[in-house]
Design an enzyme around this catalytic site. Structure first.
Site, short mmCIF file in Angstrom:
data_model
loop_
_atom_site.label_atom_id
_atom_site.label_comp_id
_atom_site.label_asym_id
_atom_site.label_seq_id
_atom_site.Cartn_x
_atom_site.Cartn_y
_atom_site.Cartn_z
N CYS A 82 0.82 -1.23 0.00
CA CYS A 82 0.00 0.00 0.00
C CYS A 82 0.85 1.27 0.00
CB CYS A 82 -0.95 0.00 1.18
SG CYS A 82 -1.93 -1.51 1.27
N HIS B 222 -2.89 6.79 2.33
CA HIS B 222 -3.42 5.51 1.88
C HIS B 222 -4.81 5.31 2.47
CE1 HIS B 222 -4.15 1.41 1.12
NE2 HIS B 222 -3.86 0.99 2.33
N ASN C 44 -10.37 -0.23 0.04
CA ASN C 44 -8.90 -0.18 0.11
C ASN C 44 -8.33 -0.83 -1.15
OD1 ASN C 44 -6.19 -0.80 0.59
ND2 ASN C 44 -6.49 -1.25 2.75
O1 UT7 Z 1 -3.96 -1.51 3.67
C1 UT7 Z 1 -2.96 -2.08 4.44
C2 UT7 Z 1 -2.93 -1.48 5.79
N1 UT7 Z 1 -4.01 -2.00 6.57
C3 UT7 Z 1 -4.57 -1.31 7.54
O2 UT7 Z 1 -4.22 -0.18 7.78
C4 UT7 Z 1 -5.65 -1.99 8.38
C5 UT7 Z 1 -5.68 -1.46 9.78
N2 UT7 Z 1 -6.71 -2.11 10.59
C6 UT7 Z 1 -8.03 -1.84 10.47
O3 UT7 Z 1 -8.44 -1.04 9.65
C7 UT7 Z 1 -8.98 -2.52 11.44
O4 UT7 Z 1 -8.23 -3.20 12.42
C8 UT7 Z 1 -9.92 -3.54 10.75
C9 UT7 Z 1 -10.92 -2.78 9.89
C10 UT7 Z 1 -9.14 -4.52 9.90
C11 UT7 Z 1 -10.74 -4.30 11.81
O5 UT7 Z 1 -11.41 -3.38 12.67
P1 UT7 Z 1 -11.27 -3.49 14.24
O6 UT7 Z 1 -12.04 -2.37 14.80
O7 UT7 Z 1 -9.82 -3.56 14.60
O8 UT7 Z 1 -12.03 -4.84 14.54
P2 UT7 Z 1 -11.53 -6.17 15.27
O9 UT7 Z 1 -10.85 -7.05 14.30
O10 UT7 Z 1 -10.83 -5.84 16.54
O11 UT7 Z 1 -12.92 -6.81 15.69
C12 UT7 Z 1 -13.80 -6.15 16.61
C13 UT7 Z 1 -15.10 -6.93 16.70
C14 UT7 Z 1 -14.89 -8.43 16.94
O12 UT7 Z 1 -15.98 -8.89 17.72
P3 UT7 Z 1 -15.84 -9.13 19.29
O13 UT7 Z 1 -14.73 -10.13 19.44
O14 UT7 Z 1 -15.49 -7.78 19.86
O15 UT7 Z 1 -17.18 -9.64 19.68
C15 UT7 Z 1 -14.97 -9.01 15.57
O16 UT7 Z 1 -15.36 -10.36 15.57
O17 UT7 Z 1 -15.79 -6.83 15.46
C16 UT7 Z 1 -16.02 -8.14 14.93
N3 UT7 Z 1 -15.85 -8.06 13.48
C17 UT7 Z 1 -16.86 -7.82 12.63
N4 UT7 Z 1 -18.18 -7.66 12.81
C18 UT7 Z 1 -18.93 -7.42 11.73
C19 UT7 Z 1 -14.70 -8.17 12.78
N5 UT7 Z 1 -14.92 -8.00 11.48
C20 UT7 Z 1 -16.26 -7.79 11.36
C21 UT7 Z 1 -17.11 -7.55 10.25
N6 UT7 Z 1 -18.42 -7.37 10.49
N7 UT7 Z 1 -16.64 -7.49 9.00
#
Ligand code: UT7
Length: 322
Positions: free
Chosen positions: A123, A248, A278
């Site tokens: 990226c 990005h 993205n």
């Molecule tokens: O392009 C390359 C560089 N990449 C980046 O910069 C990515 C950086 N990271 C992010 O943007 C975020 O970490 C993500 C968008 C990838 C994920 O978001 P998050 O707020 O960190 O979510 P998480 O993975 O910590 O999950 C939080 C909760 C979990 O549920 P519990 O355990 O709290 O009950 C997940 O199971 O959200 C749940 N979850 C979802 N729910 C609905 C995870 N993905 C989803 C989803 N829909 N798609």
């Protein structure tokens, strides 16, 4: 022996002469993903990532999209295929390991025998490629350089996996870099953190992308504002002087947290992730090209680019708009 090799004449600087972008026509909303069987919902994706919709390529290849974006950049720059002598393609989604895509891309555009190579800095790739193009021009090694960021991430993502399937998308952006009497592409501030290489990888067996989202989120939000501020300082600018900020497009929360730390209240911030998702190395040139197309920043205005992603790699650079 006392032999001195000669070097070509060097222009004072380089600049972007024109930009272009291409996105495939198929729009996929969050509800479309749910209908396809992804365990997610519109509210979660909008509030946690900021994406409302993204574009998926159907029959088009990564090269097809790169050709479309490059054609527009060349038309907007007024520089034709016959005047381009170097092509740099930033991508991490080439269809095969060998060959790279730059030579085919050039051939499809009618560019005759240019230097051609690919860059994979994920990226951050477009900023790496832009800087390489600028260096080639200012060293006198190329006259006009075509820089393309193109990605077909849907080839490398499990579209039913909710961690990645909701985020990644397809598209391409391009720029033509040309010599200038003054500096139109500022010094790059770049680096990497290979200790965290595991945070974004393609799975060896399935070749699909996996990321430790929170690791990358923390890294990006704690480090990338400094990279941007260093790029401003290297270009001799205060951040409040910026007209635009094009990071990005990974996550709207990341974009807004970095933008806040720049302390540039009047800067126009690219939030193209809302409608494009993205697109890795394509995200910056697509967002920048749209910002210009909409007239959101004037010609000759300073815009800060900050790329970051797998590697982990990052790069920040201030450019003047064409
Ligand atoms: O392009 C390359 C560089 N990449 C980046 O910069 C990515 C950086 N990271 C992010 O943007 C975020 O970490 C993500 C968008 C990838 C994920 O978001 P998050 O707020 O960190 O979510 P998480 O993975 O910590 O999950 C939080 C909760 C979990 O549920 P519990 O355990 O709290 O009950 C997940 O199971 O959200 C749940 N979850 C979802 N729910 C609905 C995870 N993905 C989803 C989803 N829909 N798609």
């Amino acid at each position: 022996m006392n032999i001195t090799l000669s070097t070509p004449p060097r222009p004072a600087g380089s600049r972007i002469a024109g930009l272009g972008h291409y996105q495939p026509p198929t729009v996929i909303t969050n509800d479309d993903l749910v209908a396809r069987g992804v365990d997610t919902n519109d509210e979660w994706v909008k509030s946690r990532v900021g994406i409302a919709e993204r574009r998926f390529a159907m029959d088009e290849t990564m090269i097809d999209m790169g050709v479309a974006a490059a054609s527009k950049a060349m038309a907007n720059s007024g520089i034709s295929a016959t005047d381009i002598d170097l092509v740099i393609l930033a991508t991490c989604t080439g269809k095969q390991q060998v060959p790279g895509g730059a030579a085919e891309l050039a051939s499809r555009l009618g560019i005759d025998s240019p230097g051609a190579y690919d860059i994979n800095a994920a990226c951050a790739g477009f900023v790496y490629a832009l800087n390489s193009a600028s260096e080639a021009v200012t060293a006198g090694h190329a006259r006009n350089v075509l820089v393309v960021g193109s990605e077909k991430l849907t080839d490398y993502v499990d579209l039913l996996e909710r961690g990645t399937g909701i985020i990644f998308a397809d598209g391409a952006g391009a720029a033509v870099v040309t010599p200038s009497d003054s500096v139109g592409i500022g010094p790059v501030v770049w680096g990497s953190d290979g200790d965290n290489a595991h945070a974004i990888t393609t799975d060896a067996a399935s070749a699909t992308l996996r990321q430790e989202g929170q690791t990358v989120f923390r890294w990006a939000t704690s480090k990338m504002a400094d990279v941007g501020l260093q790029a401003c300082a290297a270009a001799g600018l205060q951040s409040w002087q910026l007209a635009g900020f094009v990071p990005h497009q990974a996550n709207l929360r990341i974009i807004d947290l970095i933008a806040k730390k720049l302390k540039a209240p009047n800067v126009v911030v690219a939030r193209d992730i809302v409608n494009s998702g993205n697109t890795s190395s394509a995200s910056i040139p697509i967002a920048l090209s749209k910002m210009l197309e909409r007239g959101e920043v004037a010609s000759g205005a300073p815009v800060l680019l900050v790329g970051f992603g797998a590697g982990l790699t990052y790069a920040g650079q201030v450019i003047l708009t064409p």
